[in-house]
Motif scaffolding. Structure first.
Motif, short mmCIF file in Angstrom:
data_model
loop_
_atom_site.label_atom_id
_atom_site.label_comp_id
_atom_site.label_asym_id
_atom_site.label_seq_id
_atom_site.Cartn_x
_atom_site.Cartn_y
_atom_site.Cartn_z
N TYR A 189 -23.86 -116.32 34.81
CA TYR A 189 -23.58 -115.36 35.88
C TYR A 189 -22.45 -115.91 36.75
N TYR A 190 -21.46 -115.06 37.01
CA TYR A 190 -20.29 -115.45 37.77
C TYR A 190 -20.20 -114.63 39.06
N CYS A 191 -19.98 -115.32 40.14
CA CYS A 191 -19.67 -114.64 41.40
C CYS A 191 -18.20 -114.21 41.36
N TYR A 192 -17.94 -113.04 41.91
CA TYR A 192 -16.60 -112.46 41.89
C TYR A 192 -16.23 -111.95 43.28
N ALA A 193 -14.97 -112.13 43.61
CA ALA A 193 -14.47 -111.58 44.87
C ALA A 193 -13.03 -111.14 44.68
N ARG A 194 -12.73 -109.99 45.23
CA ARG A 194 -11.33 -109.54 45.28
C ARG A 194 -10.90 -109.66 46.74
N ALA A 195 -9.83 -110.40 46.95
CA ALA A 195 -9.45 -110.74 48.32
C ALA A 195 -8.01 -110.38 48.62
N LEU A 196 -7.79 -109.92 49.84
CA LEU A 196 -6.44 -109.70 50.34
C LEU A 196 -6.03 -110.98 51.06
N ASP A 197 -5.14 -111.73 50.44
CA ASP A 197 -4.78 -113.02 50.99
C ASP A 197 -3.79 -112.87 52.15
N VAL A 198 -3.50 -113.99 52.79
CA VAL A 198 -2.65 -113.95 53.99
C VAL A 198 -1.23 -113.49 53.67
N ASP A 199 -0.82 -113.61 52.40
CA ASP A 199 0.51 -113.13 52.00
C ASP A 199 0.48 -111.65 51.63
N VAL A 200 -0.62 -110.97 51.99
CA VAL A 200 -0.80 -109.53 51.76
C VAL A 200 -0.73 -109.21 50.27
N THR A 201 -1.35 -110.04 49.47
CA THR A 201 -1.46 -109.82 48.03
C THR A 201 -2.94 -109.85 47.66
N TRP A 202 -3.37 -108.83 46.89
CA TRP A 202 -4.75 -108.80 46.41
C TRP A 202 -4.86 -109.73 45.20
N ARG A 203 -5.90 -110.57 45.20
CA ARG A 203 -6.16 -111.48 44.09
C ARG A 203 -7.63 -111.47 43.74
N ASP A 204 -7.90 -111.76 42.47
CA ASP A 204 -9.29 -111.88 41.99
C ASP A 204 -9.68 -113.35 41.92
N TYR A 205 -10.90 -113.63 42.39
CA TYR A 205 -11.42 -114.99 42.38
C TYR A 205 -12.77 -115.02 41.69
N TRP A 206 -13.03 -116.14 41.01
CA TRP A 206 -14.27 -116.31 40.26
C TRP A 206 -14.93 -117.63 40.62
N GLY A 207 -16.26 -117.63 40.62
CA GLY A 207 -17.00 -118.87 40.74
C GLY A 207 -17.03 -119.61 39.42
N GLN A 208 -17.66 -120.77 39.42
CA GLN A 208 -17.69 -121.60 38.22
C GLN A 208 -18.75 -121.12 37.23
N GLY A 209 -19.65 -120.28 37.66
CA GLY A 209 -20.70 -119.76 36.79
C GLY A 209 -21.99 -120.54 36.92
N THR A 210 -23.10 -119.82 36.80
CA THR A 210 -24.42 -120.46 36.82
C THR A 210 -25.27 -119.87 35.69
N GLN A 211 -25.93 -120.73 34.96
CA GLN A 211 -26.69 -120.29 33.79
C GLN A 211 -28.04 -119.72 34.19
N VAL A 212 -28.34 -118.56 33.66
CA VAL A 212 -29.67 -117.95 33.79
C VAL A 212 -30.25 -117.80 32.39
N THR A 213 -31.39 -118.41 32.16
CA THR A 213 -32.05 -118.34 30.87
C THR A 213 -33.45 -117.77 31.05
N VAL A 214 -33.73 -116.69 30.32
CA VAL A 214 -35.05 -116.05 30.38
C VAL A 214 -35.72 -116.26 29.03
N SER A 215 -36.75 -117.09 29.04
CA SER A 215 -37.40 -117.45 27.78
C SER A 215 -38.82 -117.92 28.06
N SER A 216 -39.69 -117.65 27.10
CA SER A 216 -41.06 -118.14 27.21
C SER A 216 -41.21 -119.47 26.49
#
Length: 120
Positions: free
Chosen positions: A93-120
């Motif tokens: 699972y990755y966190c995502y953010a779209r941000a308007l930076d100080v240079d007035v440019t929209w950019r996409d940012y991603w987290g490093q990811g975290t594993q989710v495992t569903v298992s018995s």
């Protein structure tokens, strides 16, 4: 520039719950939207849930009624409460953010990811 840090992944049994958290840091004008994607092995990355700065939310059909996204604009955080987890929810699972930076440019940012495992 925005830096996203995730926490809360892990191993859970089917039917269980997990809560993911993401905190954004850095200097930016606006973050909109902010949310979560996931990528299972051999599959493309897909949107799980997103939240606008105004509070509107969007969910993948597969998680509606089970997952809840919540966002705190003041703290620049977004959480994902996941209930009734199933094996098909297993993914990075990755966190995502779209941000308007100080240079007035929209950019996409991603987290490093975290594993989710569903298992018995």
């Amino acid at each position: 520039q925005v830096h996203l840090v995730e926490s809360g992944g892990g191993l859970v049994q089917p039917g269980g719950s997990l809560r993911l958290s993401c905190a954004a840091s850095g200097v930016t004008r606006v973050i909109n939207p902010m949310g979560w994607y996931r990528q299972a092995p051999g599959k493309e990355r897909e949107l799980v849930a997103s939240s606008s700065s105004g509070g509107s939310t969007n969910y993948a059909d597969s998680v509606k009624g089970r997952f809840t996204i919540s966002r705190d604009n003041a703290k620049a955080t977004v959480d994902l409460q996941m209930n009734s987890l199933q094996p098909e929810d297993t993914a990075v699972y990755y966190c995502y953010a779209r941000a308007l930076d100080v240079d007035v440019t929209w950019r996409d940012y991603w987290g490093q990811g975290t594993q989710v495992t569903v298992s018995s």
